[in-house]
Design a protein around this motif. Structure first.
Motif, PDB file in Angstrom:
ATOM      1  N   LEU A  16      72.794  62.076  55.777  1.00 15.94           N
ATOM      2  CA  LEU A  16      72.669  62.472  54.386  1.00 15.94           C
ATOM      3  C   LEU A  16      71.222  62.853  54.065  1.00 15.94           C
ATOM      4  CD1 LEU A  16      73.767  62.903  51.553  1.00 15.94           C
ATOM      5  CD2 LEU A  16      73.442  60.433  51.136  1.00 15.94           C
ATOM      6  N   ARG A  17      70.282  62.095  54.573  1.00 14.86           N
ATOM      7  CA  ARG A  17      68.865  62.403  54.322  1.00 14.86           C
ATOM      8  C   ARG A  17      68.521  63.807  54.823  1.00 14.86           C
ATOM      9  NH1 ARG A  17      66.607  57.920  55.893  1.00 14.86           N
ATOM     10  NH2 ARG A  17      66.207  57.153  53.808  1.00 14.86           N
ATOM     11  N   GLN A  18      69.019  64.171  56.005  1.00 20.86           N
ATOM     12  CA  GLN A  18      68.752  65.507  56.542  1.00 20.86           C
ATOM     13  C   GLN A  18      69.412  66.586  55.681  1.00 20.86           C
ATOM     14  OE1 GLN A  18      66.651  66.559  58.832  1.00 20.86           O
ATOM     15  NE2 GLN A  18      67.278  68.641  58.344  1.00 20.86           N
ATOM     16  N   LEU A  19      70.669  66.360  55.283  1.00 26.81           N
ATOM     17  CA  LEU A  19      71.345  67.311  54.403  1.00 26.81           C
ATOM     18  C   LEU A  19      70.634  67.411  53.051  1.00 26.81           C
ATOM     19  CD1 LEU A  19      75.104  66.555  55.154  1.00 26.81           C
ATOM     20  CD2 LEU A  19      73.833  68.626  55.738  1.00 26.81           C
ATOM     21  N   MET A  20      70.096  66.286  52.570  1.00 26.42           N
ATOM     22  CA  MET A  20      69.357  66.284  51.312  1.00 26.42           C
ATOM     23  C   MET A  20      68.108  67.165  51.412  1.00 26.42           C
ATOM     24  SD  MET A  20      69.302  65.200  48.181  1.00 26.42           S
ATOM     25  CE  MET A  20      70.426  63.839  48.097  1.00 26.42           C
ATOM     26  N   GLU A  21      67.473  67.173  52.563  1.00 21.83           N
ATOM     27  CA  GLU A  21      66.300  68.045  52.754  1.00 21.83           C
ATOM     28  C   GLU A  21      66.704  69.521  52.669  1.00 21.83           C
ATOM     29  OE1 GLU A  21      62.885  67.401  53.153  1.00 21.83           O
ATOM     30  OE2 GLU A  21      63.537  65.444  52.416  1.00 21.83           O
ATOM     31  N   GLU A  33      59.474  72.825  43.541  1.00 23.60           N
ATOM     32  CA  GLU A  33      58.923  71.655  44.231  1.00 23.60           C
ATOM     33  C   GLU A  33      58.354  72.052  45.587  1.00 23.60           C
ATOM     34  OE1 GLU A  33      58.762  68.390  43.149  1.00 23.60           O
ATOM     35  OE2 GLU A  33      59.519  69.113  41.223  1.00 23.60           O
ATOM     36  N   ASP A  34      57.365  71.306  46.039  1.00 21.10           N
ATOM     37  CA  ASP A  34      56.776  71.473  47.369  1.00 21.10           C
ATOM     38  C   ASP A  34      57.098  70.263  48.223  1.00 21.10           C
ATOM     39  OD1 ASP A  34      55.347  73.993  47.128  1.00 21.10           O
ATOM     40  OD2 ASP A  34      54.032  72.949  45.723  1.00 21.10           O
ATOM     41  N   ILE A  35      56.981  70.436  49.531  1.00 22.33           N
ATOM     42  CA  ILE A  35      57.149  69.286  50.420  1.00 22.33           C
ATOM     43  C   ILE A  35      55.939  68.372  50.293  1.00 22.33           C
ATOM     44  CG2 ILE A  35      58.697  70.450  52.022  1.00 22.33           C
ATOM     45  CD1 ILE A  35      56.296  70.937  53.864  1.00 22.33           C
ATOM     46  N   ASN A  36      56.110  67.115  50.691  1.00 18.16           N
ATOM     47  CA  ASN A  36      55.015  66.152  50.603  1.00 18.16           C
ATOM     48  C   ASN A  36      54.114  66.244  51.836  1.00 18.16           C
ATOM     49  OD1 ASN A  36      56.251  64.639  52.696  1.00 18.16           O
ATOM     50  ND2 ASN A  36      57.308  63.299  51.236  1.00 18.16           N
ATOM     51  N   GLU A  37      53.148  65.373  51.912  1.00 17.51           N
ATOM     52  CA  GLU A  37      52.171  65.388  53.016  1.00 17.51           C
ATOM     53  C   GLU A  37      52.802  65.088  54.375  1.00 17.51           C
ATOM     54  OE1 GLU A  37      52.157  61.211  51.276  1.00 17.51           O
ATOM     55  OE2 GLU A  37      52.196  63.236  50.464  1.00 17.51           O
TER      56      GLU A  37
END
Length: 166
Positions: A16-21, A33-37
């Motif tokens: 789910l985390r990968q699909l959420m990305e 939105e931008d990706i984080n560090e």
């Protein structure tokens, strides 16, 4: 084509985390939105789907393949209904490959059928494909018996639908 809705088990949260990305990447077109560090968008509520009984995560599967997800929750600060027991589509994602194949239609109607009672669905004004999708699905599902909300709100730049399922 076989479409299934599968409750997501805690040990599947990495999927789910990968699909959420992927979802957040697609959605960044509207949210800016931008990706984080660390190179991720990150979703701060993910683990709550296995610790709060009012949250319900589902994978959308097509012919045994992951095709997206639906995250259902309760009221949690939604703005169009005051009913704390109202259901809400917290997040909804169908991978591009499976769009325009009635996969999203099936998934939305599945959760509407599963969770009876009052619903609220919110959509960003700038997300034209989602506006069209939810307008069609909700009107079809409710036979037009829903309320369409466009009132301005400084915390939310979008519209919402409220309706009941029986």
């Amino acid at each position: 084509m076989n479409i299934e809705m599968i409750p997501i088990r805690k040990e599947q949260r990495s999927i789910l985390r990968q699909l959420m990305e992927l979802y957040d990447y697609d959605f960044s077109e509207y949210t800016k939105e931008d990706i984080n560090e660390h190179g991720f968008y990150g979703y701060g509520y993910l683990d709550r789907y296995w610790t709060e009984e009012t949250r319900h995560p589902f994978f959308i599967m097509v012919d045994g393949n992951f095709a997206g997800f639906v995250l259902v929750g309760k009221f949690h600060g939604c703005r169009y209904t005051k009913n704390e027991n109202a259901h809400s589509i917290n997040e909804f994602f169908v991978m591009r490959k499976y769009r325009k194949m009635n996969v999203g239609n099936f998934a939305a109607k599945y959760v509407f059928d599963l969770f009876k009672g009052e619903w609220e669905v919110r959509v960003l004004h700038v997300n034209k494909p989602a506006l069209s999708f939810w307008h069609k699905i909700i009107n079809e599902y409710t036979s037009g018996n829903n309320t369409f909300h466009t009132e301005p709100n400084p915390k939310w730049d979008g519209i919402g639908y409220t309706f009941y399922t029986h």
